[in-house]
Scaffold this active site. Structure first.
Site, short mmCIF file in Angstrom:
data_model
loop_
_atom_site.label_atom_id
_atom_site.label_comp_id
_atom_site.label_asym_id
_atom_site.label_seq_id
_atom_site.Cartn_x
_atom_site.Cartn_y
_atom_site.Cartn_z
N GLY A 278 -15.70 -110.92 42.89
CA GLY A 278 -14.50 -110.07 42.85
C GLY A 278 -13.24 -110.79 43.31
CD GLU B 146 -19.97 -105.77 46.84
OE1 GLU B 146 -19.16 -106.47 46.22
OE2 GLU B 146 -20.61 -104.83 46.32
CE LYS C 46 -19.93 -105.68 42.72
NZ LYS C 46 -19.13 -106.76 43.36
CD GLU D 9 -24.31 -111.04 43.36
OE1 GLU D 9 -23.78 -110.64 42.32
OE2 GLU D 9 -24.38 -110.36 44.38
CB SER E 36 -15.59 -113.87 39.32
OG SER E 36 -15.16 -113.27 40.51
CG ASN F 65 -23.71 -104.00 41.27
OD1 ASN F 65 -23.76 -102.77 41.40
ND2 ASN F 65 -23.54 -104.82 42.28
CG HIS G 201 -24.72 -106.90 46.01
ND1 HIS G 201 -23.47 -106.99 46.60
CD2 HIS G 201 -24.54 -107.28 44.71
CE1 HIS G 201 -22.60 -107.40 45.70
NE2 HIS G 201 -23.21 -107.58 44.55
#
Length: 263
Positions: free
Chosen positions: A186, A112, A28, A180, A226, A26, A110
């Site tokens: 991150g 985010e 992003k 996730e 991560s 991904n 996702h």
């Protein structure tokens, strides 16, 4: 107890053999024409294991270009889409457009999208349903926030998220589930292989009980949070970790090592 335990090990092992390892990259909101040239070079050079399904997700403006320059063996995904084929939805794209420029996957739900852009369980589920009915394959994401994990609500949260999706999905053959833990995205914090296995195992059990044992055995549940070349092998050794959804590391040559984590 012993026999049941043994049966679980055997069925988990059998399922693991049948489930093709899946690694998604991904990107992003990263990338440029020159950066993508470099990424395509290390992806083409590989070598990437033949036993792994590899898919990369560039930002929308680069989707068609990435599809044209990458080997056909690597799939291309969009990072999001809407639940309609076309219409007055400024700033959105449809599954039909993804297919039209050569994409075959989309990442939906996702963390985010959920946490920065306010997408709720129901909207995510409707998007998954529409994408699948439009013949785009889906990487459907679930995962808990740090306060939720600390409050012991991980299973409650992921089961709520997967239940919303399961209510609208009848055919799971084109779905990959990505777990996730949001606190590990991150942040440099990674769930331990044991923590990942625990949630993956819970999700597989949930599918077995609420959908079907067959779907539970065949559906790939991948880990995102991560993932690096340093921790990918220990994560990949877990029976219910069927691959990864990689963020930042997918922009670097290390991604090749992550793809080959099972070798």
């Amino acid at each position: 107890g012993k026999v049941k335990g043994l049966q679980e090990v055997i069925s988990s092992h059998r399922g693991k053999m049948a489930r093709k390892f899946f690694v998604g990259g991904n990107w992003k909101m990263n990338g440029s024409s020159s950066a993508i040239k470099g990424i395509s070079e290390f992806l083409t050079a590989g070598p990437l294991s033949q036993d792994v399904e590899v898919v990369v997700a560039p930002p929308f403006p680069y989707l068609q270009h990435v599809r044209q320059i990458l080997p056909k063996s690597i799939g291309v995904a969009a990072q999001n889409c809407y639940k309609a084929a076309n219409g007055a939805y400024t700033g959105e794209v449809s599954p039909q457009m993804i297919l039209d420029v050569g994409g075959d996957w989309v990442i939906l739900g996702h963390s985010e999208r959920r946490n920065i852009f306010g997408e709720n369980d129901n909207l995510v589920a409707e998007k998954v349903q529409f994408a699948l009915s439009s013949h785009v394959k889906v990487i459907a994401c679930v995962g808990e926030l740090l306060p939720e994990r600390e409050a012991g609500k991980t299973e409650e949260v992921v089961s709520r998220q997967i239940a919303a999706i399961a209510a609208l999905v009848s055919d799971w053959s084109n779905v990959v589930i990505a777990y996730e833990p949001v606190w590990a995205i991150g942040t440099g914090k990674t769930a331990t292989p044991e923590q990942a296995q625990e949630v993956h195992s819970y999700l597989r059990k949930w599918l077995a009980e609420r959908v079907s044992p067959d779907v539970a055995e065949k559906t790939r549940i991948i880990y995102g949070g991560s993932v690096t070349s340093g921790n990918c092998k220990s994560l990949a050794s877990k029976p219910d970790v069927d691959g990864f959804l990689v963020g930042g590391a997918s922009l670097k040559p290390d991604f090749v090592q992550i793809v080959n984590a099972r070798q």
